[in-house]
Design a protein around this motif. Structure first.
Motif, PDB file in Angstrom:
ATOM      1  N   PRO A 281       5.473  -8.056  -6.003  1.00 28.03           N
ATOM      2  CA  PRO A 281       5.091  -6.813  -6.083  1.00 28.03           C
ATOM      3  C   PRO A 281       3.528  -6.440  -6.022  1.00 28.03           C
ATOM      4  N   LEU A 282       3.284  -5.399  -5.548  1.00 29.02           N
ATOM      5  CA  LEU A 282       1.905  -5.110  -5.404  1.00 29.02           C
ATOM      6  C   LEU A 282       1.195  -4.834  -6.795  1.00 29.02           C
ATOM      7  N   VAL A 283       1.939  -4.138  -7.811  1.00 23.12           N
ATOM      8  CA  VAL A 283       1.151  -3.752  -9.049  1.00 23.12           C
ATOM      9  C   VAL A 283       2.586  -4.301 -10.160  1.00 23.12           C
ATOM     10  N   GLU A 284       1.966  -4.849 -11.107  1.00 20.92           N
ATOM     11  CA  GLU A 284       2.574  -5.364 -12.096  1.00 20.92           C
ATOM     12  C   GLU A 284       1.963  -4.889 -13.294  1.00 20.92           C
ATOM     13  N   ILE A 285       3.099  -4.225 -14.405  1.00 22.57           N
ATOM     14  CA  ILE A 285       2.751  -3.617 -15.739  1.00 22.57           C
ATOM     15  C   ILE A 285       3.290  -4.723 -16.872  1.00 22.57           C
ATOM     16  N   ALA A 286       2.214  -5.140 -17.609  1.00 21.49           N
ATOM     17  CA  ALA A 286       2.421  -6.079 -18.551  1.00 21.49           C
ATOM     18  C   ALA A 286       3.629  -5.470 -19.728  1.00 21.49           C
TER      19      ALA A 286
ATOM     20  N   VAL B 213      -2.327  -3.337 -16.471  1.00 22.30           N
ATOM     21  CA  VAL B 213      -1.688  -3.335 -15.116  1.00 22.30           C
ATOM     22  C   VAL B 213      -2.494  -4.378 -14.310  1.00 22.30           C
ATOM     23  N   HIS B 214      -1.722  -4.976 -13.534  1.00 29.42           N
ATOM     24  CA  HIS B 214      -2.287  -5.826 -12.393  1.00 29.42           C
ATOM     25  C   HIS B 214      -2.174  -5.209 -10.912  1.00 29.42           C
ATOM     26  N   PHE B 215      -3.380  -5.156 -10.329  1.00 29.68           N
ATOM     27  CA  PHE B 215      -3.056  -4.703  -8.814  1.00 29.68           C
ATOM     28  C   PHE B 215      -3.404  -6.036  -8.153  1.00 29.68           C
ATOM     29  N   LYS B 216      -2.524  -6.235  -7.106  1.00 29.85           N
ATOM     30  CA  LYS B 216      -2.688  -7.369  -6.276  1.00 29.85           C
ATOM     31  C   LYS B 216      -3.798  -7.311  -5.351  1.00 29.85           C
ATOM     32  N   GLY B 217      -4.868  -8.359  -5.622  1.00 25.89           N
ATOM     33  CA  GLY B 217      -5.947  -8.579  -4.999  1.00 25.89           C
ATOM     34  C   GLY B 217      -7.293  -7.693  -5.966  1.00 25.89           C
ATOM     35  N   ALA B 218      -6.777  -7.293  -7.116  1.00 28.32           N
ATOM     36  CA  ALA B 218      -8.097  -6.738  -7.777  1.00 28.32           C
ATOM     37  C   ALA B 218      -7.940  -7.084  -9.058  1.00 28.32           C
TER      38      ALA B 218
ATOM     39  N   ARG C 110       6.153  -3.230 -10.576  1.00 28.17           N
ATOM     40  CA  ARG C 110       7.020  -3.924 -11.508  1.00 28.17           C
ATOM     41  C   ARG C 110       6.805  -3.833 -12.926  1.00 28.17           C
ATOM     42  N   TRP C 111       7.732  -3.369 -13.897  1.00 26.47           N
ATOM     43  CA  TRP C 111       7.403  -3.397 -15.327  1.00 26.47           C
ATOM     44  C   TRP C 111       7.917  -4.325 -16.019  1.00 26.47           C
ATOM     45  N   ALA C 112       7.274  -4.857 -16.834  1.00 27.11           N
ATOM     46  CA  ALA C 112       7.589  -5.979 -17.669  1.00 27.11           C
ATOM     47  C   ALA C 112       8.941  -5.777 -18.744  1.00 27.11           C
ATOM     48  N   ASP C 113       8.665  -4.519 -19.106  1.00 27.62           N
ATOM     49  CA  ASP C 113       9.862  -3.882 -19.873  1.00 27.62           C
ATOM     50  C   ASP C 113       9.436  -2.181 -20.124  1.00 27.62           C
ATOM     51  N   ARG C 114      10.313  -1.804 -20.704  1.00 31.69           N
ATOM     52  CA  ARG C 114      10.136  -0.271 -21.015  1.00 31.69           C
ATOM     53  C   ARG C 114       9.495   0.574 -19.979  1.00 31.69           C
ATOM     54  N   PRO C 115      10.131   0.724 -18.832  1.00 29.98           N
ATOM     55  CA  PRO C 115       9.307   1.252 -17.512  1.00 29.98           C
ATOM     56  C   PRO C 115       8.813   2.819 -17.777  1.00 29.98           C
ATOM     57  N   TRP C 116       7.727   3.222 -17.636  1.00 30.73           N
ATOM     58  CA  TRP C 116       7.019   4.398 -17.685  1.00 30.73           C
ATOM     59  C   TRP C 116       6.946   4.766 -19.281  1.00 30.73           C
TER      60      TRP C 116
END
Length: 76
Positions: free
Chosen positions: A9-14, A25-30, A60-66
């Protein structure tokens, strides 16, 4: 591309937490950043302008998307 190979994923939400109005929120490279719901999509577009925020493979959402913790103005 190998159909069995997982897409990174490029973006991961904890994980969802109720003790904060933010989600990490993790942004790949940032790196990781705490974001409120209204900050999420503008920040995503800043890092990845062409990325669909609803792309389940790249966002990717770890749980409870949005879902974001409840918060009302005036709360700490």
């Amino acid at each position: 591309m190998d159909a069995n190979k997982a897409v990174e994923p490029l973006v991961e939400i904890a994980d969802f937490r109720t003790d904060s109005r933010y989600r990490l929120v993790h942004f790949k490279g940032a790196g990781w950043k705490p974001l409120a719901p209204e900050e999420f999509e503008p920040e995503l577009k800043q890092h990845f302008p062409d990325l669909d925020p609803h792309d389940a493979q790249l966002v990717r959402w770890a749980d409870r998307p949005w879902e974001w913790p409840a918060w009302r103005p005036g709360e700490a």
